[in-house]
Motif scaffolding. Structure first.
Motif, PDB file in Angstrom:
ATOM      1  N   VAL A 163       1.014  -1.043   0.055  1.00  0.00           N
ATOM      2  CA  VAL A 163       0.023  -0.036  -0.108  1.00  0.00           C
ATOM      3  C   VAL A 163       0.717   1.332   0.272  1.00  0.00           C
ATOM      4  N   LEU A 164       1.833   1.233   0.709  1.00  0.00           N
ATOM      5  CA  LEU A 164       2.952   2.444   0.903  1.00  0.00           C
ATOM      6  C   LEU A 164       3.623   2.560  -0.373  1.00  0.00           C
ATOM      7  N   TYR A 207       7.452   4.044  -4.773  1.00  0.00           N
ATOM      8  CA  TYR A 207       8.674   3.431  -4.327  1.00  0.00           C
ATOM      9  C   TYR A 207       8.668   3.227  -2.752  1.00  0.00           C
ATOM     10  N   LEU A 208       9.824   2.653  -2.633  1.00  0.00           N
ATOM     11  CA  LEU A 208      10.231   2.225  -1.219  1.00  0.00           C
ATOM     12  C   LEU A 208      11.612   2.272  -1.232  1.00  0.00           C
ATOM     13  N   ILE A 209      12.165   2.602   0.203  1.00  0.00           N
ATOM     14  CA  ILE A 209      13.581   2.705   0.318  1.00  0.00           C
ATOM     15  C   ILE A 209      14.380   1.520   0.679  1.00  0.00           C
ATOM     16  N   CYS A 210      15.332   1.193   0.086  1.00  0.00           N
ATOM     17  CA  CYS A 210      16.406   0.039   0.265  1.00  0.00           C
ATOM     18  C   CYS A 210      17.115   0.362   1.502  1.00  0.00           C
ATOM     19  N   GLN A 211      16.922  -0.358   2.642  1.00  0.00           N
ATOM     20  CA  GLN A 211      17.428  -0.321   4.018  1.00  0.00           C
ATOM     21  C   GLN A 211      18.961  -0.552   3.750  1.00  0.00           C
ATOM     22  N   SER A 212      19.356  -1.177   2.534  1.00  0.00           N
ATOM     23  CA  SER A 212      20.979  -1.417   2.504  1.00  0.00           C
ATOM     24  C   SER A 212      21.641  -0.245   1.654  1.00  0.00           C
ATOM     25  N   SER A 213      21.062   0.166   0.682  1.00  0.00           N
ATOM     26  CA  SER A 213      21.680   1.133  -0.279  1.00  0.00           C
ATOM     27  C   SER A 213      21.126   2.598   0.146  1.00  0.00           C
ATOM     28  N   GLU A 245      11.178  -5.822  -7.298  1.00  0.00           N
ATOM     29  CA  GLU A 245      12.538  -6.106  -6.738  1.00  0.00           C
ATOM     30  C   GLU A 245      12.690  -5.884  -5.199  1.00  0.00           C
ATOM     31  N   VAL A 246      11.549  -5.728  -4.849  1.00  0.00           N
ATOM     32  CA  VAL A 246      11.585  -5.736  -3.171  1.00  0.00           C
ATOM     33  C   VAL A 246      11.857  -6.978  -2.642  1.00  0.00           C
ATOM     34  N   ALA A 247      12.716  -7.028  -1.840  1.00  0.00           N
ATOM     35  CA  ALA A 247      12.841  -8.487  -0.780  1.00  0.00           C
ATOM     36  C   ALA A 247      12.527  -7.692   0.746  1.00  0.00           C
ATOM     37  N   THR A 248      11.633  -8.298   1.444  1.00  0.00           N
ATOM     38  CA  THR A 248      11.121  -8.014   2.641  1.00  0.00           C
ATOM     39  C   THR A 248      11.853  -8.815   3.686  1.00  0.00           C
ATOM     40  N   MET A 270      11.857  -4.618   7.251  1.00  0.00           N
ATOM     41  CA  MET A 270      12.744  -3.866   6.450  1.00  0.00           C
ATOM     42  C   MET A 270      12.906  -4.182   5.145  1.00  0.00           C
ATOM     43  N   THR A 271      12.709  -3.358   4.058  1.00  0.00           N
ATOM     44  CA  THR A 271      12.568  -3.621   2.578  1.00  0.00           C
ATOM     45  C   THR A 271      14.273  -3.296   1.934  1.00  0.00           C
ATOM     46  N   VAL A 272      14.499  -4.335   1.190  1.00  0.00           N
ATOM     47  CA  VAL A 272      15.929  -4.110   0.406  1.00  0.00           C
ATOM     48  C   VAL A 272      15.559  -4.453  -0.885  1.00  0.00           C
ATOM     49  N   HIS A 273      16.522  -4.096  -1.625  1.00  0.00           N
ATOM     50  CA  HIS A 273      16.507  -4.356  -3.368  1.00  0.00           C
ATOM     51  C   HIS A 273      16.956  -5.800  -3.391  1.00  0.00           C
ATOM     52  N   CYS A 274      16.184  -6.584  -4.091  1.00  0.00           N
ATOM     53  CA  CYS A 274      16.551  -8.094  -3.955  1.00  0.00           C
ATOM     54  C   CYS A 274      18.214  -8.265  -4.481  1.00  0.00           C
ATOM     55  N   ASP A 275      18.842  -7.210  -5.166  1.00  0.00           N
ATOM     56  CA  ASP A 275      20.182  -7.368  -5.516  1.00  0.00           C
ATOM     57  C   ASP A 275      21.223  -7.224  -4.286  1.00  0.00           C
ATOM     58  N   HIS A 276      20.579  -6.765  -3.087  1.00  0.00           N
ATOM     59  CA  HIS A 276      21.448  -6.395  -2.000  1.00  0.00           C
ATOM     60  C   HIS A 276      20.849  -7.417  -1.110  1.00  0.00           C
ATOM     61  N   ALA A 277      19.976  -8.170  -1.050  1.00  0.00           N
ATOM     62  CA  ALA A 277      19.300  -8.896   0.182  1.00  0.00           C
ATOM     63  C   ALA A 277      20.240 -10.038   0.669  1.00  0.00           C
ATOM     64  N   LYS A 278      20.784 -10.573  -0.038  1.00  0.00           N
ATOM     65  CA  LYS A 278      21.846 -11.572   0.503  1.00  0.00           C
ATOM     66  C   LYS A 278      22.745 -11.068   1.477  1.00  0.00           C
ATOM     67  N   ALA A 279      23.812 -10.071   0.974  1.00  0.00           N
ATOM     68  CA  ALA A 279      24.905  -9.558   1.436  1.00  0.00           C
ATOM     69  C   ALA A 279      24.274  -8.479   2.758  1.00  0.00           C
ATOM     70  N   PHE A 280      22.818  -7.980   2.529  1.00  0.00           N
ATOM     71  CA  PHE A 280      22.314  -7.388   3.761  1.00  0.00           C
ATOM     72  C   PHE A 280      22.169  -8.067   4.928  1.00  0.00           C
ATOM     73  N   ILE A 281      21.672  -9.477   4.676  1.00  0.00           N
ATOM     74  CA  ILE A 281      21.300 -10.476   5.582  1.00  0.00           C
ATOM     75  C   ILE A 281      22.507 -11.001   6.400  1.00  0.00           C
ATOM     76  N   GLN A 282      23.580 -11.105   5.460  1.00  0.00           N
ATOM     77  CA  GLN A 282      24.790 -11.579   6.019  1.00  0.00           C
ATOM     78  C   GLN A 282      25.382 -10.662   6.881  1.00  0.00           C
ATOM     79  N   SER A 283      25.348  -9.394   6.595  1.00  0.00           N
ATOM     80  CA  SER A 283      25.879  -8.537   7.297  1.00  0.00           C
ATOM     81  C   SER A 283      25.140  -8.285   8.661  1.00  0.00           C
TER      82      SER A 283
END
Length: 69
Positions: free
Chosen positions: A15-16, A22-28, A37-40, A53-66
């Motif tokens: 809805v937002l 748009y949504l803001i990527c918490q990683s970038s 392209e949103v990973a929740t 938290m929302t993260v671009h799917c390209d950054h999701a793996k690295a974000f979770i690892q961090s």
């Protein structure tokens, strides 16, 4: 109750997204303009509460690892 709450959380993000376009990527910190392209990511804060938290799917793996480090 966790799964229904997470589904509701994802619906609120959608809805937002539809309101703002748009949504803001918490990683970038960049805007995500394509909802596909949103990973929740749900971080449990308590048995009944998650941090969403929302993260671009390209950054999701690295974000979770961090987060896990």
């Amino acid at each position: 109750m966790t799964l229904p709450n997470r589904i509701l959380g994802m619906q609120k993000l959608e809805v937002l997204f539809n309101q703002k376009g748009y949504l803001i990527c918490q990683s970038s910190g960049k805007r995500i303009y394509n909802f596909d392209e949103v990973a929740t990511i749900f971080i449990p804060l308590s048995p009944s509460t998650d941090q969403v938290m929302t993260v671009h799917c390209d950054h999701a793996k690295a974000f979770i690892q961090s987060l896990l480090l």
